[in-house]
Design a protein around this motif. Sequence first.
Motif, PDB file in Angstrom:
ATOM      1  N   THR A 213       0.936  -1.162   0.012  1.00  0.00           N
ATOM      2  CA  THR A 213      -0.026  -0.016  -0.081  1.00  0.00           C
ATOM      3  C   THR A 213       0.833   1.194  -0.046  1.00  0.00           C
ATOM      4  O   THR A 213       0.314   2.337  -0.369  1.00  0.00           O
ATOM      5  N   GLN A 214       2.079   1.176   0.514  1.00  0.00           N
ATOM      6  CA  GLN A 214       3.127   2.504   0.598  1.00  0.00           C
ATOM      7  C   GLN A 214       4.364   2.268   0.107  1.00  0.00           C
ATOM      8  O   GLN A 214       4.544   3.174  -0.848  1.00  0.00           O
ATOM      9  N   LEU A 215       5.112   1.614   0.659  1.00  0.00           N
ATOM     10  CA  LEU A 215       6.571   1.657   0.351  1.00  0.00           C
ATOM     11  C   LEU A 215       6.962   1.363  -1.170  1.00  0.00           C
ATOM     12  O   LEU A 215       7.797   2.042  -1.551  1.00  0.00           O
ATOM     13  N   ASP A 216       6.292   0.464  -1.716  1.00  0.00           N
ATOM     14  CA  ASP A 216       6.478   0.228  -3.076  1.00  0.00           C
ATOM     15  C   ASP A 216       6.290   1.353  -4.029  1.00  0.00           C
ATOM     16  O   ASP A 216       6.532   1.602  -5.124  1.00  0.00           O
ATOM     17  N   LYS A 217       5.367   2.305  -3.512  1.00  0.00           N
ATOM     18  CA  LYS A 217       4.861   3.523  -4.439  1.00  0.00           C
ATOM     19  C   LYS A 217       5.858   4.799  -3.952  1.00  0.00           C
ATOM     20  O   LYS A 217       5.507   5.750  -4.703  1.00  0.00           O
ATOM     21  N   ILE A 218       6.628   4.638  -3.028  1.00  0.00           N
ATOM     22  CA  ILE A 218       7.523   5.585  -2.651  1.00  0.00           C
ATOM     23  C   ILE A 218       8.975   5.631  -3.459  1.00  0.00           C
ATOM     24  O   ILE A 218       9.719   4.688  -3.317  1.00  0.00           O
ATOM     25  N   ARG A 220      12.985   6.702  -4.074  1.00  0.00           N
ATOM     26  CA  ARG A 220      13.799   7.061  -3.017  1.00  0.00           C
ATOM     27  C   ARG A 220      14.397   8.356  -3.054  1.00  0.00           C
ATOM     28  O   ARG A 220      14.580   9.356  -2.255  1.00  0.00           O
ATOM     29  N   ILE A 221      14.200   9.128  -4.320  1.00  0.00           N
ATOM     30  CA  ILE A 221      14.531  10.450  -4.508  1.00  0.00           C
ATOM     31  C   ILE A 221      13.370  11.324  -3.900  1.00  0.00           C
ATOM     32  O   ILE A 221      13.861  12.099  -3.155  1.00  0.00           O
ATOM     33  N   GLU A 222      12.290  10.792  -4.017  1.00  0.00           N
ATOM     34  CA  GLU A 222      11.084  11.591  -3.301  1.00  0.00           C
ATOM     35  C   GLU A 222      11.424  11.488  -1.740  1.00  0.00           C
ATOM     36  O   GLU A 222      11.291  12.645  -1.127  1.00  0.00           O
ATOM     37  N   SER A 223      11.760  10.323  -1.139  1.00  0.00           N
ATOM     38  CA  SER A 223      12.185  10.071   0.229  1.00  0.00           C
ATOM     39  C   SER A 223      13.155  10.963   0.550  1.00  0.00           C
ATOM     40  O   SER A 223      13.166  11.729   1.763  1.00  0.00           O
ATOM     41  N   SER A 270      17.835   2.128   3.116  1.00  0.00           N
ATOM     42  CA  SER A 270      17.604   2.361   1.500  1.00  0.00           C
ATOM     43  C   SER A 270      17.306   1.166   0.649  1.00  0.00           C
ATOM     44  O   SER A 270      16.286   1.398  -0.009  1.00  0.00           O
ATOM     45  N   PHE A 271      17.905   0.298   0.925  1.00  0.00           N
ATOM     46  CA  PHE A 271      17.470  -0.982   0.177  1.00  0.00           C
ATOM     47  C   PHE A 271      16.347  -1.428   0.334  1.00  0.00           C
ATOM     48  O   PHE A 271      15.587  -2.075  -0.469  1.00  0.00           O
ATOM     49  N   LYS A 272      15.706  -1.398   1.521  1.00  0.00           N
ATOM     50  CA  LYS A 272      14.372  -1.581   1.976  1.00  0.00           C
ATOM     51  C   LYS A 272      13.558  -0.762   1.648  1.00  0.00           C
ATOM     52  O   LYS A 272      12.251  -0.547   2.096  1.00  0.00           O
ATOM     53  N   ASN A 273      13.848   0.318   1.175  1.00  0.00           N
ATOM     54  CA  ASN A 273      13.105   1.682   0.602  1.00  0.00           C
ATOM     55  C   ASN A 273      12.101   2.117   2.008  1.00  0.00           C
ATOM     56  O   ASN A 273      10.986   2.278   1.726  1.00  0.00           O
ATOM     57  N   GLY A 274      12.609   2.545   2.870  1.00  0.00           N
ATOM     58  CA  GLY A 274      11.983   3.025   4.146  1.00  0.00           C
ATOM     59  C   GLY A 274      11.537   4.597   3.722  1.00  0.00           C
ATOM     60  O   GLY A 274      12.008   5.080   3.011  1.00  0.00           O
ATOM     61  N   LYS A 275      10.527   4.929   4.585  1.00  0.00           N
ATOM     62  CA  LYS A 275       9.906   6.233   4.609  1.00  0.00           C
ATOM     63  C   LYS A 275      10.946   7.130   5.122  1.00  0.00           C
ATOM     64  O   LYS A 275      11.970   6.582   5.860  1.00  0.00           O
TER      65      LYS A 275
END
Length: 491
Positions: A213-218, A220-223, A270-275
């Motif tokens: 629902t969230q992390l796959d849509k974020i 890394r540049i945006e984060s 970063s690899f786990k694409n954290g918020k």
Amino acid sequence: MKLTLHLIADSHSGFQGDELLHIETGKHLAFGYMEFPPLIALFAFIQNLFGSNSVYIHHLFPHIASIIIIIYVAKTIIELGGKNKAIFLALFCIIIAPSFGRSQQLFQPVVFSQLFWVLSFYQLTKFVKYLDKRSLWYLTAFVVLGCTAKYDALFFISGLFALLLYKRTRQALLQQQFWKNIIVVILLLLPNLIWQYANNFPVLQMFNRLYETQLDKISRIESLGQLLMGINPLVSLLIILPAFIYLLKNNKSINRPLAVSILLSVLFLSFKNGKSYYFYPIVLTIIPFGALFWEQIVLEKKKWVIYPITTLLLLGAVLIPFGMPVYSFNRYLTKIYPFEKKEIEGGKYAIKYDEYYTKQKWQTTMQELKLVYDSLPLEERNICMIWGKHYGQAGAVNLLGVKYNLPKAFSYHGSFYSWTPKGQMPNTIIALSYRVGDFFSAYFDEVKLVRIIYNPYANNEEELYQRIYICKKPKQDFDKMKELFKIRIFE
């Protein structure tokens, strides 16, 4: 000053939705919960002893944590050879960062993650400096506490592999028989691991849902952009960037292991694409080095630079109200909201953080629930229960509904799933939800919508309206309901 800002914010705040879940955990102490480790429940239990629904009381431990964070960031700077100017710059940066304002304000695992990350990094710094057994064991203790506060402590642990990359620290670890520390960490965390196993690892179910629902849509540049804005662009420019220069150039025997430790934590996260807010604890470990850069490299030769640097950071204080409600709600709407304006179809304002308006929201909700409850015949009121579809709704009823003599609420959402009733369901249930269509019809023969509560401040269309239903003639008992929601607790 920081505590003063938090207390002012408390006076303008209601409860953020997740806080209501965390407060409820204090009534159900356990070795684990569906979404987070168990430590916050212990803090909630202590706060609940006051028997109060005051925001001040339920922010007691976050405020204590925020003060300790300030103290140990300063102590880390002292261990690294810093003095008054470096401490001043670092602590000022924390105060003016909107991200730290809010994340250290709310009763959530986030502030305790930052606390134990900072405490762990302080002991890591001492160990790298002195190579002593005492620092290593303190480091072990705070790592364990970090893991019981929030699972992102695992990213701090990943950074500790840096100690094995350098001969000096590697030999010290071997000499101190660090495998004993590892065993202690495993043994102390074992109760939570056993709880997760016994409950089919709900934390993995939560992470899967989070990625869907969230992390796959974020991106890394945006984060990264959100992170740099959240910690204040001036802090990012004047402190974070110089910190990396300082780490690479000065006192290599101490700074290199610490720098690689920070880098490894960043890379794994970063690899786990954290918020973006997952990185806040790491930023707290970087800030001291940026402050040391100015004190030890620049100010040694050009003392006057402290004045323009301080002036620029002081200008950055205008962003404080973007992170915590130091303004009244009406002043926020006129002064801050225009910069965060967002259009929501059907809404009047799209307020980014719900604690700004939840005093009014939950008061209205309790009043409407009371009207519905009082409309029931006496025999139905005696056995009626409230089903909060969202854990925040159930938590609000259980904390704030006492004043209105409302019955206890249950929910199958999140950790509330663990505390659902057993046995036969009462014939009448009052259901409170956001937009769910005909969700309740699957579980009752009679479902009647009796109230709609409009929230003009909702940040998304789903929460514009709360709906109150009277549900009768359940199709199943509580035990069957729990089975039906076994893999649906994060919907």
